[in-house]
Motif scaffolding. Structure first.
Motif, short mmCIF file in Angstrom:
data_model
loop_
_atom_site.label_atom_id
_atom_site.label_comp_id
_atom_site.label_asym_id
_atom_site.label_seq_id
_atom_site.Cartn_x
_atom_site.Cartn_y
_atom_site.Cartn_z
N GLU A 246 -14.52 -3.10 -1.27
CA GLU A 246 -15.19 -2.73 -0.03
C GLU A 246 -14.88 -3.78 1.03
OE1 GLU A 246 -19.27 -0.81 -0.36
OE2 GLU A 246 -19.18 -1.91 -2.24
N CYS A 247 -14.75 -3.32 2.27
CA CYS A 247 -14.47 -4.25 3.36
C CYS A 247 -14.95 -3.66 4.68
CB CYS A 247 -12.97 -4.56 3.42
SG CYS A 247 -12.50 -5.71 4.74
N VAL A 248 -15.93 -4.27 5.29
CA VAL A 248 -16.43 -3.90 6.62
C VAL A 248 -16.66 -2.39 6.73
CG1 VAL A 248 -16.15 -4.28 9.09
CG2 VAL A 248 -14.95 -5.76 7.48
N GLY A 249 -17.53 -1.88 5.88
CA GLY A 249 -17.92 -0.48 5.99
C GLY A 249 -16.90 0.52 5.52
N SER A 250 -15.94 0.09 4.72
CA SER A 250 -14.93 1.02 4.20
C SER A 250 -14.60 0.68 2.75
CB SER A 250 -13.66 0.98 5.06
OG SER A 250 -13.12 -0.33 5.10
N VAL A 251 -14.16 1.68 2.02
CA VAL A 251 -13.76 1.52 0.62
C VAL A 251 -12.24 1.63 0.55
CG1 VAL A 251 -13.88 2.49 -1.70
CG2 VAL A 251 -15.93 2.44 -0.26
N HIS A 252 -11.60 0.66 -0.08
CA HIS A 252 -10.15 0.60 -0.15
C HIS A 252 -9.65 0.78 -1.57
CE1 HIS A 252 -9.47 -1.47 3.89
NE2 HIS A 252 -10.78 -1.42 3.77
N VAL A 253 -8.57 1.55 -1.72
CA VAL A 253 -7.78 1.58 -2.95
C VAL A 253 -6.39 1.08 -2.56
CG1 VAL A 253 -6.80 2.98 -4.79
CG2 VAL A 253 -9.07 3.52 -3.89
N ARG A 254 -6.00 -0.06 -3.09
CA ARG A 254 -4.74 -0.69 -2.70
C ARG A 254 -3.80 -0.77 -3.89
NH1 ARG A 254 -5.02 -6.05 0.73
NH2 ARG A 254 -5.58 -4.46 2.29
N PHE A 255 -2.63 -0.14 -3.72
CA PHE A 255 -1.59 -0.16 -4.75
C PHE A 255 -0.55 -1.21 -4.38
CE2 PHE A 255 -3.14 4.22 -4.39
CZ PHE A 255 -3.49 4.50 -5.71
N THR A 256 -0.18 -2.07 -5.33
CA THR A 256 0.87 -3.05 -5.10
C THR A 256 2.22 -2.39 -5.32
OG1 THR A 256 -0.54 -4.87 -5.80
CG2 THR A 256 1.83 -5.26 -5.81
N ARG A 257 3.15 -2.57 -4.38
CA ARG A 257 4.46 -1.94 -4.46
C ARG A 257 5.42 -2.72 -5.34
NH1 ARG A 257 6.79 -0.05 1.11
NH2 ARG A 257 8.14 1.03 -0.39
N ALA A 258 6.51 -2.05 -5.72
CA ALA A 258 7.45 -2.60 -6.69
C ALA A 258 8.06 -3.92 -6.22
CB ALA A 258 8.55 -1.58 -6.98
N GLU A 259 8.37 -4.03 -4.90
CA GLU A 259 8.97 -5.27 -4.41
C GLU A 259 8.07 -6.47 -4.65
OE1 GLU A 259 10.64 -2.14 -1.51
OE2 GLU A 259 8.85 -2.45 -2.70
N ALA A 260 6.77 -6.28 -4.42
CA ALA A 260 5.84 -7.39 -4.61
C ALA A 260 5.67 -7.72 -6.08
CB ALA A 260 4.49 -7.05 -3.98
N VAL A 261 5.65 -6.68 -6.93
CA VAL A 261 5.52 -6.91 -8.38
C VAL A 261 6.70 -7.73 -8.88
CG1 VAL A 261 5.51 -5.79 -10.64
CG2 VAL A 261 4.18 -4.82 -8.77
N ALA A 262 7.89 -7.42 -8.34
CA ALA A 262 9.11 -8.11 -8.77
C ALA A 262 9.34 -9.41 -8.03
CB ALA A 262 10.32 -7.20 -8.57
N GLY A 263 8.41 -9.79 -7.15
CA GLY A 263 8.60 -11.00 -6.35
C GLY A 263 9.63 -10.79 -5.28
N GLY A 264 9.52 -9.66 -4.57
CA GLY A 264 10.55 -9.27 -3.62
C GLY A 264 10.51 -10.00 -2.30
N ASP A 265 11.57 -9.79 -1.55
CA ASP A 265 11.75 -10.38 -0.22
C ASP A 265 11.31 -9.36 0.82
OD1 ASP A 265 12.75 -11.17 2.24
OD2 ASP A 265 14.53 -12.10 1.38
N PRO A 266 10.25 -9.61 1.60
CA PRO A 266 9.79 -8.64 2.58
C PRO A 266 10.79 -8.35 3.68
CG PRO A 266 8.71 -10.75 2.92
CD PRO A 266 9.47 -10.86 1.65
N ALA A 267 11.74 -9.24 3.92
CA ALA A 267 12.72 -9.00 4.96
C ALA A 267 13.87 -8.14 4.49
CB ALA A 267 13.27 -10.34 5.47
N THR A 268 14.22 -8.22 3.20
CA THR A 268 15.39 -7.50 2.70
C THR A 268 15.06 -6.43 1.69
OG1 THR A 268 15.76 -8.99 0.84
CG2 THR A 268 16.71 -9.64 2.95
N GLY A 269 13.85 -6.46 1.13
CA GLY A 269 13.52 -5.49 0.09
C GLY A 269 14.15 -5.84 -1.24
N GLY A 270 14.82 -6.99 -1.35
CA GLY A 270 15.46 -7.40 -2.59
C GLY A 270 14.81 -8.63 -3.17
N PRO A 271 15.43 -9.25 -4.18
CA PRO A 271 14.85 -10.45 -4.80
C PRO A 271 14.72 -11.58 -3.80
CG PRO A 271 16.63 -9.54 -6.14
CD PRO A 271 16.68 -8.84 -4.82
N LEU A 272 13.72 -12.40 -3.99
CA LEU A 272 13.54 -13.56 -3.12
C LEU A 272 14.69 -14.55 -3.28
CD1 LEU A 272 9.76 -14.41 -3.47
CD2 LEU A 272 10.93 -13.62 -1.41
#
Length: 344
Positions: A246-272
């Motif tokens: 819960e956050c400021v009057g709302s309920v969130h369901v947040r899924f972690t994406r594959a890039e983050a699970v794999a330790g990805g690079d947000p700029a390239t979508g590939g490995p860090l």
């Protein structure tokens, strides 16, 4: 007890005495989207949860308990089967967690079922899919990085349990590392998301019981308070981290994406590279900011901005274009990378 918690408890008690979804909406039968209603009844009959076929809107809604004594639709019927008068769904692809750089932005009206379908399609079009070969055959199947069953469950939960008295819309934010689905409202007083995720609480306590009953009849939800556990089970089976909060009057369901699970690079979508997640995020943000300020950015400008070699800048720009953050214009010589206008 905090003031916010006390106010929430008072609203919850008032809602139990006079549930919002059972009140008259003031909307007439002529406003019903009959195609949506007919498809709903067909699903319910197929699932053996509706014991009669489609006749006409008045007869069907009356038999479902979705008409008021004044002849108007209940709020539940209006939400499910009438196009909404206001925007009820907002969706966006965002370049950073600060929500400053918006790569795509959509606003939708429609019936509850149309909005769920639109949200599902938007998410699927903006996340990755992997080709998986079934061991029993050579057939290749596209599998979304987030389980479709979990996405659908989260969407129906959001529309079913939201606080409709609040004018805010259901919102979907798609980041490079997560998909966040959230709705106005809160968990029942005295309960937390962990209670449902762990199975400590199994009783269903829907805020909108008439909407929940309607969605149950079409087999779009169950009524056993297990929705969050089904989301978690589907995600666990696919190795996708999911959190509910819960956050400021709302309920969130947040899924972690594959890039983050794999330790990805947000700029390239590939490995860090060089283990510098903060640095790559800063690079991406800096490039997008400069591209927006000037209407585009060249390889030479990006190299100077990031203090890297031209070939490194070109790799970053091309990767960002491949991932939908930028669009390439012009030929290889003198190419300009402009901020993407569509989804990624």
């Amino acid at each position: 007890m905090s003031v916010a918690a006390l106010e929430g408890m008072m609203l919850e008690r008032a809602a139990k005495r006079d549930p919002w979804d059972g009140r008259s909406s003031g909307r007439s039968l002529s406003e019903v989207d009959e195609e949506t209603l007919r498809a709903y009844v067909e699903r319910g009959v197929e699932r053996r949860r509706i014991p009669f076929g489609y006749t006409d809107a008045r007869d069907v809604l009356a038999r479902l308990g979705l008409l008021c004594d004044d002849g108007c639709l209940t709020n539940a019927a209006a939400a499910c089967f009438c196009p909404s008068k206001n925007v009820m769904l907002r969706m966006g692809v965002l370049a950073d967690s600060e929500r400053v750089h918006i790569l795509d932005n959509r606003q939708e009206t429609g019936t509850l079922f149309q909005l769920v379908e639109a949200a599902e399609l938007y998410i699927l079009n903006n996340i990755r899919r992997a080709f998986v070969i079934d061991g029993s055959s050579l057939h290749r199947e596209k599998v979304p990085e987030i389980p479709l069953s979990a996405i659908r469950e989260a969407l129906f939960n959001a529309f079913c349990h939201r606080r409709y008295e609040d004018d805010a819309a259901i919102q979907i934010d798609i980041f490079w590392d997560a998909v966040d689905i959230y709705s106005p409202g809160s968990f029942p007083a005295g309960y937390a998301p962990e209670d449902y995720l762990s199975g400590a609480v199994t009783a269903s306590k829907p805020r909108n019981q008439l909407i929940a009953r309607t969605l149950y009849r079409s087999d779009d939800i169950e009524t056993y308070g297990t929705g969050l556990r089904r989301i978690k089970a589907a995600c666990d089976a696919q190795g996708v981290p999911v959190e509910v909060f819960e956050c400021v009057g709302s309920v969130h369901v947040r899924f972690t994406r594959a890039e983050a699970v794999a330790g990805g690079d947000p700029a390239t979508g590939g490995p860090l590279r060089d283990g510098a997640s903060d640095a790559t995020e800063s690079r991406k943000t800096a490039v997008l900011r400069r591209a927006r300020e000037r209407g585009g950015i060249t390889t030479a400008e990006a190299a100077e901005l990031l203090d890297v070699k031209d070939y490194t800048a070109r790799r970053i720009l091309n990767a960002m274009a491949d991932n939908g953050f930028l669009e390439k214009t012009g030929g290889r010589r003198g190419r300009v990378y402009k901020p993407a206008q569509g989804s990624y």
